[in-house]
Design a protein around this motif. Structure first.
Motif, short mmCIF file in Angstrom:
data_model
loop_
_atom_site.label_atom_id
_atom_site.label_comp_id
_atom_site.label_asym_id
_atom_site.label_seq_id
_atom_site.Cartn_x
_atom_site.Cartn_y
_atom_site.Cartn_z
N ARG A 1 -12.98 1.44 7.76
CA ARG A 1 -13.34 1.36 6.34
C ARG A 1 -14.26 0.17 6.09
NH1 ARG A 1 -7.35 -0.30 5.41
NH2 ARG A 1 -7.58 -2.52 5.70
N TYR B 1 0.84 -1.21 0.00
CA TYR B 1 0.00 0.00 0.00
C TYR B 1 0.87 1.25 0.00
CZ TYR B 1 -3.85 -3.16 0.68
OH TYR B 1 -4.76 -4.16 0.48
N ARG C 1 11.47 -0.95 2.88
CA ARG C 1 10.86 -0.12 3.92
C ARG C 1 11.62 1.18 4.16
NH1 ARG C 1 6.87 0.53 7.56
NH2 ARG C 1 5.78 -1.34 6.92
#
Ligand code: DC
Length: 213
Positions: free
Chosen positions: A175, A40, A74
């Motif tokens: 969500r 994401y 990352r």
């Protein structure tokens, strides 16, 4: 998939210790590891880098479909703004569908994998051999994140980190598509008091028991 194919699903809110636990479990059991938050984050960063809108679902889904999972790093994707943008694109069903397809393909390839995220046990790999839901109080998570930033020479405000984490938790859990929640058959690991090392030991006992069955 063979009998030996093992999938371990790890979910939980931001800064609960999922990453460390997942890496340690992957190494202990000889499995591959995917931090699905990075998928994401990479989608969001690609949109930001190209000056594309974060709220156009078809554009974001196109970017998500073309993501190369082997290039996720990352250190490049860690910035706070990228995490916020990731949480925003993660509410879009078409983006989730594209990324979940890629995550499932990763999980399906031998010898199996540890995946960590928000919806692994509930949506991505509902048949995972072992599922964990790793959590800790917001205060403990904020303190860990703060200490991580300071140890890397950065500066931050503890109260701002706490407010941010709580906002992110609310967005991820609120969500409609694949909200953050424990799978019914997940083992709960609360790392507020026990720390990550003890959580790892507890997780190994549960994985060993699952592998014997
Ligand atoms: O774990 P992280 O902070 O890297 O994740 C960034 C965002 O990505 C998180 O706020 C919500 C989203 N995410 C998701 O919706 N589903 C996942 N499986 C992993 C992350």
């Amino acid at each position: 998939m063979t009998e030996q194919h093992i999938i371990i699903a790890i979910d939980g809110p931001a800064a609960a210790g999922k990453g460390t636990l997942s890496r340690r479990l992957a190494s202990r059991y000889g499995l591959r590891h995917l931090d699905t938050g990075l998928t994401y984050r990479a989608t969001a960063k690609a949109l930001l880098d190209r000056g594309l809108p974060l709220d156009d679902e078809d554009t974001a889904a196109d970017v998500a479909r073309n993501l190369d999972l082997s290039g996720l790093d990352r250190s490049v994707l860690a910035q706070h703004g990228v995490g916020e943008a990731a949480s925003t694109v993660a509410v879009m069903p078409k983006v989730r569908r594209a990324l979940v397809d890629a995550q499932r393909a990763f999980a399906a390839s031998p010898p199996g994998a540890v995946l960590d995220g928000r919806d692994i046990g509930t949506v991505v790999c509902p048949d995972a051999r072992v599922k964990f839901y790793v959590t800790a109080s917001p205060e403990v998570r904020a303190r860990r994140r703060y200490e991580e930033i300071v140890s890397q020479g950065g500066s931050a405000e503890l109260s701002a980190i706490l407010a941010d984490l709580e906002k992110r938790d609310a967005r991820d859990a609120g969500r409609t598509d694949s909200p953050l929640r424990p799978a019914a058959d997940a083992h709960l690991l609360d790392t507020s008091e026990m720390g990550i090392e003890a959580a790892f030991e507890a997780a190994c006992v549960l994985v060993d028991a699952a592998l014997r069955n």
